[in-house]
Design a protein around this motif. Sequence first.
Motif, mmCIF file in Angstrom:
data_model
loop_
_atom_site.group_PDB
_atom_site.id
_atom_site.type_symbol
_atom_site.label_atom_id
_atom_site.label_comp_id
_atom_site.label_asym_id
_atom_site.label_seq_id
_atom_site.Cartn_x
_atom_site.Cartn_y
_atom_site.Cartn_z
ATOM 1 N N VAL A 173 0.837 -1.207 0.000
ATOM 2 C CA VAL A 173 0.000 0.000 0.000
ATOM 3 C C VAL A 173 0.868 1.252 0.000
ATOM 4 O O VAL A 173 0.617 2.200 -0.761
ATOM 5 N N TYR A 174 1.896 1.264 0.839
ATOM 6 C CA TYR A 174 2.760 2.443 0.906
ATOM 7 C C TYR A 174 3.515 2.655 -0.404
ATOM 8 O O TYR A 174 3.588 3.783 -0.921
ATOM 9 N N ALA A 175 4.084 1.584 -0.961
ATOM 10 C CA ALA A 175 4.910 1.704 -2.156
ATOM 11 C C ALA A 175 4.136 2.269 -3.342
ATOM 12 O O ALA A 175 4.700 2.987 -4.178
ATOM 13 N N ALA A 176 2.840 1.944 -3.434
ATOM 14 C CA ALA A 176 2.038 2.404 -4.563
ATOM 15 C C ALA A 176 1.310 3.713 -4.286
ATOM 16 O O ALA A 176 0.554 4.192 -5.133
ATOM 17 N N SER A 177 1.551 4.293 -3.123
ATOM 18 C CA SER A 177 0.851 5.522 -2.752
ATOM 19 C C SER A 177 1.617 6.753 -3.212
ATOM 20 O O SER A 177 2.799 6.692 -3.553
ATOM 21 N N GLY A 178 0.937 7.889 -3.158
ATOM 22 C CA GLY A 178 1.592 9.147 -3.475
ATOM 23 C C GLY A 178 2.545 9.603 -2.398
ATOM 24 O O GLY A 178 3.322 10.538 -2.605
ATOM 25 N N ASP A 179 2.538 8.937 -1.223
ATOM 26 C CA ASP A 179 3.423 9.298 -0.116
ATOM 27 C C ASP A 179 4.825 8.713 -0.259
ATOM 28 O O ASP A 179 5.755 9.183 0.392
ATOM 29 N N ALA A 180 4.969 7.663 -1.066
ATOM 30 C CA ALA A 180 6.276 7.036 -1.239
ATOM 31 C C ALA A 180 7.206 7.991 -1.988
ATOM 32 O O ALA A 180 6.806 8.592 -2.988
ATOM 33 N N PRO A 181 8.441 8.138 -1.517
ATOM 34 C CA PRO A 181 9.355 9.079 -2.165
ATOM 35 C C PRO A 181 9.890 8.549 -3.498
ATOM 36 O O PRO A 181 9.767 7.360 -3.798
ATOM 37 N N LEU A 255 -16.585 8.589 -16.950
ATOM 38 C CA LEU A 255 -15.664 9.444 -16.195
ATOM 39 C C LEU A 255 -14.396 8.644 -15.946
ATOM 40 O O LEU A 255 -14.454 7.466 -15.601
ATOM 41 N N TYR A 256 -13.241 9.301 -16.108
ATOM 42 C CA TYR A 256 -11.965 8.659 -15.800
ATOM 43 C C TYR A 256 -11.154 9.549 -14.873
ATOM 44 O O TYR A 256 -10.973 10.744 -15.147
ATOM 45 N N VAL A 257 -10.673 8.975 -13.766
ATOM 46 C CA VAL A 257 -9.915 9.703 -12.745
ATOM 47 C C VAL A 257 -8.649 8.923 -12.434
ATOM 48 O O VAL A 257 -8.688 7.690 -12.294
ATOM 49 N N TYR A 258 -7.524 9.629 -12.300
ATOM 50 C CA TYR A 258 -6.273 8.931 -11.977
ATOM 51 C C TYR A 258 -5.359 9.845 -11.175
ATOM 52 O O TYR A 258 -5.513 11.075 -11.174
ATOM 53 N N GLY A 259 -4.404 9.237 -10.489
ATOM 54 C CA GLY A 259 -3.456 9.983 -9.686
ATOM 55 C C GLY A 259 -2.204 10.347 -10.461
ATOM 56 O O GLY A 259 -1.714 9.556 -11.266
ATOM 57 N N GLU A 260 -1.705 11.529 -10.192
ATOM 58 C CA GLU A 260 -0.480 11.994 -10.857
ATOM 59 C C GLU A 260 0.694 11.051 -10.583
ATOM 60 O O GLU A 260 1.555 10.848 -11.441
ATOM 61 N N ARG A 261 0.735 10.441 -9.380
ATOM 62 C CA ARG A 261 1.833 9.572 -9.002
ATOM 63 C C ARG A 261 1.426 8.087 -8.980
ATOM 64 O O ARG A 261 2.064 7.273 -8.329
ATOM 65 N N PRO A 288 -10.079 13.574 -18.783
ATOM 66 C CA PRO A 288 -9.588 12.781 -17.654
ATOM 67 C C PRO A 288 -9.132 13.675 -16.506
ATOM 68 O O PRO A 288 -8.459 14.689 -16.719
ATOM 69 N N LEU A 289 -9.531 13.310 -15.295
ATOM 70 C CA LEU A 289 -9.224 14.114 -14.110
ATOM 71 C C LEU A 289 -7.977 13.567 -13.436
ATOM 72 O O LEU A 289 -7.968 12.444 -12.933
ATOM 73 N N GLU A 290 -6.904 14.360 -13.435
ATOM 74 C CA GLU A 290 -5.653 13.972 -12.774
ATOM 75 C C GLU A 290 -5.604 14.613 -11.388
ATOM 76 O O GLU A 290 -5.784 15.825 -11.249
ATOM 77 N N LEU A 291 -5.361 13.789 -10.364
ATOM 78 C CA LEU A 291 -5.277 14.270 -8.985
ATOM 79 C C LEU A 291 -3.820 14.492 -8.617
ATOM 80 O O LEU A 291 -3.026 13.546 -8.541
ATOM 81 N N ALA A 292 -3.452 15.738 -8.406
ATOM 82 C CA ALA A 292 -2.064 16.110 -8.139
ATOM 83 C C ALA A 292 -1.542 15.410 -6.885
ATOM 84 O O ALA A 292 -2.190 15.420 -5.833
ATOM 85 N N GLY A 293 -0.371 14.804 -6.992
ATOM 86 C CA GLY A 293 0.294 14.181 -5.858
ATOM 87 C C GLY A 293 -0.311 12.873 -5.399
ATOM 88 O O GLY A 293 0.180 12.252 -4.455
ATOM 89 N N CYS A 294 -1.378 12.433 -6.046
ATOM 90 C CA CYS A 294 -2.082 11.214 -5.628
ATOM 91 C C CYS A 294 -1.425 9.987 -6.250
ATOM 92 O O CYS A 294 -1.032 10.002 -7.420
ATOM 93 N N GLY A 295 -1.335 8.925 -5.466
ATOM 94 C CA GLY A 295 -0.813 7.664 -5.956
ATOM 95 C C GLY A 295 -1.919 6.772 -6.483
ATOM 96 O O GLY A 295 -2.920 7.234 -7.029
ATOM 97 N N HIS A 296 -1.748 5.471 -6.278
ATOM 98 C CA HIS A 296 -2.640 4.488 -6.881
ATOM 99 C C HIS A 296 -4.000 4.391 -6.203
ATOM 100 O O HIS A 296 -4.995 4.079 -6.852
ATOM 101 N N TRP A 297 -4.071 4.672 -4.904
ATOM 102 C CA TRP A 297 -5.280 4.373 -4.122
ATOM 103 C C TRP A 297 -6.211 5.584 -4.104
ATOM 104 O O TRP A 297 -6.520 6.148 -3.063
ATOM 105 N N THR A 298 -6.692 5.971 -5.264
ATOM 106 C CA THR A 298 -7.356 7.259 -5.484
ATOM 107 C C THR A 298 -8.451 7.578 -4.468
ATOM 108 O O THR A 298 -8.420 8.632 -3.825
ATOM 109 N N GLN A 299 -9.449 6.693 -4.331
ATOM 110 C CA GLN A 299 -10.598 7.015 -3.485
ATOM 111 C C GLN A 299 -10.266 6.974 -2.002
ATOM 112 O O GLN A 299 -11.044 7.468 -1.178
#
Length: 320
Positions: A173-181, A255-261, A288-299
């Motif tokens: 979960v951490y590795a695929a998140s936007g929080d991972a460096p 609708l398509y939504v995805y994370g920038e990271r 398509p809606l890109e969520l800035a700084g967001c990783g894989h776990w969008t919702q």
Amino acid sequence: MVEHRMVNVNGVRLHLAEQGEGPLVVLLHGFPESWRSWRHQFGPLAEAGFRVVAPDQRGYGRSDHPADVEAYSILHLVGDVVGLIRALGEEQAYVVGHDWGAPVAWHTALLRPDLVLGVAGLSVPPPFRGKEPPLAAMDKAFGGRFYWNYFNRPGVADAEFARDPRTGLRKFVYAASGDAPGPVKQPLVDPERGWLAAMRDPETLPEWFTEDDLDALTESFSGGFTGALNWYRNLDRNWELTAPWAGAVVTSPALYVYGERDLVPAFPGTPELIERLPGLMPGLRRPPLELAGCGHWTQQERPAEVTAALLDFLRDCQSR
């Protein structure tokens, strides 16, 4: 309040969570998740006048885990959604999916547009069937190191995840998140060390994913990971089964939504596909809606933004 029950669909028992009354919204989770990945969306969507239902899909959680690998094809998974809509006494539904749930949602709209009032996909874009089987394509591109190919080694990834499920899920979960460096990389696996060994084990979890969330996710895999991994073991078979729909596009409101990271939109060819989506998808309600700084776990990482986008989409569909 979220309520739980079991329903019989296409010869399997599915556990589902539901809340609210009104038009049906089916929320489909991905890997490695459960119905709880939508925990932040239940209340707001129900309060807005929708009947919200999120199953543990086959192979996950308290739902049945068929032993046959071939029982996890995209036709089986779409069949579960169609059967679920009927079992709930409805004729049509809005279908929303994240990660693996997104291809199920997209294919439900592609194969049964008569049942789909609107479709939304998070992370994974709409399906456009490639010229060759996906496992073969990734094998050529990455010498067998792409995680899809690793997951297709019988029993290998199953055993790696099962050795210490809680630690493995925390790392994943951490590795695929936007929080991972660090930069977003292709998900390649050392076939000797495995996938989880190379992932950092965080000292603390991100704010959006608590210890209680991790406990619940770990518990949902008490029956093992093989059912969930069997979805990947049908990738080439899905390519064969969907040959009749080669060149077809989703025509339902979309609708398509995805994370920038997010690592998925960075897969080979996917950035170019996302750029072309407005011209390829006649029902796309907005770019398509890109969520800035967001990783894989969008919702889960961006619950307020994802919920707002879903509500805007659902209301737009209702107004037309």
